[in-house]
Scaffold this motif. Structure first.
Motif, PDB file in Angstrom:
ATOM      1  N   THR A 105      42.170  -8.510  50.269  1.00  0.00           N
ATOM      2  CA  THR A 105      41.835  -9.954  50.161  1.00  0.00           C
ATOM      3  C   THR A 105      40.729  -9.979  49.101  1.00  0.00           C
ATOM      4  OG1 THR A 105      40.097  -9.473  51.835  1.00  0.00           O
ATOM      5  CG2 THR A 105      42.172 -10.318  52.644  1.00  0.00           C
ATOM      6  N   LYS A 106      40.449 -11.461  48.396  1.00  0.00           N
ATOM      7  CA  LYS A 106      39.272 -11.524  47.719  1.00  0.00           C
ATOM      8  C   LYS A 106      38.788 -12.822  48.372  1.00  0.00           C
ATOM      9  CE  LYS A 106      41.590 -11.551  43.837  1.00  0.00           C
ATOM     10  NZ  LYS A 106      42.290 -11.813  42.831  1.00  0.00           N
ATOM     11  N   MET A 107      37.562 -13.415  48.192  1.00  0.00           N
ATOM     12  CA  MET A 107      36.906 -14.487  48.611  1.00  0.00           C
ATOM     13  C   MET A 107      36.307 -15.300  47.897  1.00  0.00           C
ATOM     14  SD  MET A 107      33.527 -15.460  49.992  1.00  0.00           S
ATOM     15  CE  MET A 107      32.532 -14.241  50.492  1.00  0.00           C
ATOM     16  N   PHE A 108      36.178 -16.671  48.240  1.00  0.00           N
ATOM     17  CA  PHE A 108      35.528 -17.603  47.304  1.00  0.00           C
ATOM     18  C   PHE A 108      34.430 -18.361  48.359  1.00  0.00           C
ATOM     19  CE2 PHE A 108      40.036 -17.118  45.703  1.00  0.00           C
ATOM     20  CZ  PHE A 108      39.745 -16.724  44.346  1.00  0.00           C
ATOM     21  N   ARG A 109      33.221 -18.153  47.807  1.00  0.00           N
ATOM     22  CA  ARG A 109      32.062 -18.785  48.577  1.00  0.00           C
ATOM     23  C   ARG A 109      31.715 -20.100  47.914  1.00  0.00           C
ATOM     24  NH1 ARG A 109      26.168 -17.529  48.477  1.00  0.00           N
ATOM     25  NH2 ARG A 109      25.555 -17.774  50.471  1.00  0.00           N
ATOM     26  N   ALA A 110      31.779 -21.148  48.877  1.00  0.00           N
ATOM     27  CA  ALA A 110      31.583 -22.537  48.188  1.00  0.00           C
ATOM     28  C   ALA A 110      30.432 -23.121  48.829  1.00  0.00           C
ATOM     29  CB  ALA A 110      32.910 -23.317  48.485  1.00  0.00           C
ATOM     30  N   GLN A 111      29.544 -23.821  48.087  1.00  0.00           N
ATOM     31  CA  GLN A 111      28.541 -24.576  48.550  1.00  0.00           C
ATOM     32  C   GLN A 111      28.718 -26.092  48.400  1.00  0.00           C
ATOM     33  OE1 GLN A 111      24.643 -24.086  46.508  1.00  0.00           O
ATOM     34  NE2 GLN A 111      23.641 -24.263  48.579  1.00  0.00           N
ATOM     35  N   SER A 164      30.502 -22.178  52.727  1.00  0.00           N
ATOM     36  CA  SER A 164      31.481 -22.008  53.522  1.00  0.00           C
ATOM     37  C   SER A 164      32.411 -20.681  52.619  1.00  0.00           C
ATOM     38  CB  SER A 164      32.517 -22.938  53.658  1.00  0.00           C
ATOM     39  OG  SER A 164      31.773 -24.077  54.375  1.00  0.00           O
ATOM     40  N   GLU A 165      33.095 -20.085  53.481  1.00  0.00           N
ATOM     41  CA  GLU A 165      33.856 -18.642  52.748  1.00  0.00           C
ATOM     42  C   GLU A 165      35.396 -19.020  53.025  1.00  0.00           C
ATOM     43  OE1 GLU A 165      32.553 -14.990  54.686  1.00  0.00           O
ATOM     44  OE2 GLU A 165      30.396 -15.552  54.001  1.00  0.00           O
ATOM     45  N   TYR A 166      36.143 -19.056  51.804  1.00  0.00           N
ATOM     46  CA  TYR A 166      37.392 -19.166  51.871  1.00  0.00           C
ATOM     47  C   TYR A 166      38.199 -17.520  51.271  1.00  0.00           C
ATOM     48  CZ  TYR A 166      36.296 -24.121  52.211  1.00  0.00           C
ATOM     49  OH  TYR A 166      35.715 -25.286  52.488  1.00  0.00           O
ATOM     50  N   VAL A 167      39.020 -17.195  52.216  1.00  0.00           N
ATOM     51  CA  VAL A 167      39.379 -15.815  51.949  1.00  0.00           C
ATOM     52  C   VAL A 167      40.907 -16.017  51.321  1.00  0.00           C
ATOM     53  CG1 VAL A 167      40.140 -13.465  52.905  1.00  0.00           C
ATOM     54  CG2 VAL A 167      37.926 -14.861  53.620  1.00  0.00           C
ATOM     55  N   HIS A 168      41.314 -15.327  50.469  1.00  0.00           N
ATOM     56  CA  HIS A 168      42.638 -15.434  49.951  1.00  0.00           C
ATOM     57  C   HIS A 168      43.326 -13.972  50.150  1.00  0.00           C
ATOM     58  CE1 HIS A 168      45.928 -15.407  47.214  1.00  0.00           C
ATOM     59  NE2 HIS A 168      45.645 -14.664  46.390  1.00  0.00           N
ATOM     60  N   THR A 169      44.493 -13.971  50.732  1.00  0.00           N
ATOM     61  CA  THR A 169      45.186 -12.631  50.988  1.00  0.00           C
ATOM     62  C   THR A 169      45.982 -12.415  49.680  1.00  0.00           C
ATOM     63  OG1 THR A 169      45.346 -13.006  53.122  1.00  0.00           O
ATOM     64  CG2 THR A 169      47.036 -11.403  52.274  1.00  0.00           C
ATOM     65  N   LEU A 170      45.907 -11.320  48.952  1.00  0.00           N
ATOM     66  CA  LEU A 170      46.533 -11.031  47.726  1.00  0.00           C
ATOM     67  C   LEU A 170      48.124 -11.349  47.777  1.00  0.00           C
ATOM     68  CD1 LEU A 170      44.739  -7.646  46.743  1.00  0.00           C
ATOM     69  CD2 LEU A 170      43.998  -9.941  46.234  1.00  0.00           C
ATOM     70  N   SER A 171      48.765 -11.707  46.625  1.00  0.00           N
ATOM     71  CA  SER A 171      50.121 -11.904  46.741  1.00  0.00           C
ATOM     72  C   SER A 171      50.518 -10.820  46.060  1.00  0.00           C
ATOM     73  CB  SER A 171      50.541 -13.129  45.671  1.00  0.00           C
ATOM     74  OG  SER A 171      49.933 -14.362  46.255  1.00  0.00           O
ATOM     75  N   SER A 172      51.898 -10.381  46.101  1.00  0.00           N
ATOM     76  CA  SER A 172      52.506  -9.105  45.801  1.00  0.00           C
ATOM     77  C   SER A 172      52.368  -9.000  44.185  1.00  0.00           C
ATOM     78  CB  SER A 172      54.061  -9.314  45.694  1.00  0.00           C
ATOM     79  OG  SER A 172      54.914  -8.212  45.400  1.00  0.00           O
ATOM     80  N   GLY A 173      51.446  -7.775  43.755  1.00  0.00           N
ATOM     81  CA  GLY A 173      51.295  -7.520  42.488  1.00  0.00           C
ATOM     82  C   GLY A 173      50.181  -8.036  42.178  1.00  0.00           C
TER      83      GLY A 173
END
Length: 292
Positions: A108-114, A121-130
């Motif tokens: 995962t990677k994360m984007f922290r938004a104000q 708030s924290e928005y987490v992205h699960t990595l796509s293939s590759g």
């Protein structure tokens, strides 16, 4: 109908389909655009702890100070959960501010938004293939709805996401999906930051140490898009190397190009360049550029 006439009509139909397909491909190419010239207009010292990764100008609320990221700006609560690297941030034109985070491992990677009101708030992205784990930078499109992000290494694409907290399709409780891709016509290496100049033009700082892609190391890049990113379909991007970023220090060694910001209110471009060795503490700079 004689066979020859049938073959002839089929040939004409096939020729027409090929012509339409060719036109579609050509229409997807970015329009020819002259490369801008950016002239150095001054510099400010970049603090190695709090101004060494990225920067962003914030338009709303009016009078907001410029924002910076560095190892010293990562909240303790994030670092204890493994989010130990922050990249180059950006802000939407309505005042939402977004920072990209990564861990040393995982999926995962994360984007922290104000929000403009101050809440985070924290928005987490699960990595796509590759997809690479790193999360070096974000650039919010002028309409605010889409966010472009990049991966480390030699890449021929940029990633497009709905903008966290702005696009109504996003929620902190749900995975932040990749919406589409920017397909680059020329590979780029170690991009540390990008920012939109307008709806179809990005300026990017590259930490490329080799110089084999464009003939210069640490280039400032211009990426012209075939259309504004909309999340529904991929767009293409034409890459141009504009110039080498300034590499000046009292120390010799390896410089590091970092984040980039374009302030549309002043039309000033700023890029962080970290000095080598001990001079990272003394003469790392945020350089200012004007178009001309």
């Amino acid at each position: 109908m004689p066979p020859r006439t049938l073959r002839h009509r089929c040939h004409l139909a096939l020729t027409g389909l090929v012509a339409l397909a060719t036109a579609a491909v050509l229409s997807a190419a970015p329009p020819a655009a002259a490369a801008d010239t950016w002239t150095e207009a001054g510099s400010d010292r970049a603090d190695p702890l709090t101004e060494s990764q990225g920067l962003a100008s914030v338009e709303i609320p009016a009078g907001s100070a410029n924002r910076y990221t560095g190892i010293g700006t990562i909240p303790l609560g994030l670092s204890t959960r493994g989010w130990n690297h922050v990249g180059d941030p950006d802000a939407s034109y309505d005042g939402h501010y977004i920072e990209p985070y990564q861990r040393d491992s995982g999926t995962t990677k994360m984007f922290r938004a104000q929000a403009p009101g101050g809440g985070w708030s924290e928005y987490v992205h699960t990595l796509s293939s590759g997809e690479a784990l790193n999360n070096s930078w974000v650039a919010v499109s002028p309409d605010g709805q889409w966010m472009v992000a990049g991966e480390w290494g030699t890449m021929s694409r940029l990633l497009v996401f709905p903008t966290p907290g702005v696009n109504p399709a996003t929620s902190p409780s749900a995975n932040l999906p990749q919406a589409s891709t920017v397909r680059l016509d020329h590979a780029v290496r170690d991009v540390q930051g990008c920012d939109f100049v307008d709806a179809t033009r990005l300026l990017c700082s590259s930490d490329d140490p080799a110089g084999t892609l464009f003939g210069i190391t640490k280039p400032l890049l211009q990426v012209d898009l075939s259309a504004p990113p909309n999340g529904a379909s991929d767009v293409s991007g034409h890459v141009t190397a504009l110039r080498q970023l300034p590499l000046r220090s009292s120390c010799s060694g390896t410089f590091e190009a970092e984040g980039v910001d374009y302030d549309r209110r002043t039309a000033v471009l700023r890029v962080i360049v970290v000095s080598p060795g001990f001079c990272v503490l003394t003469d790392s700079k945020t350089y200012r550029f004007t178009r001309g």
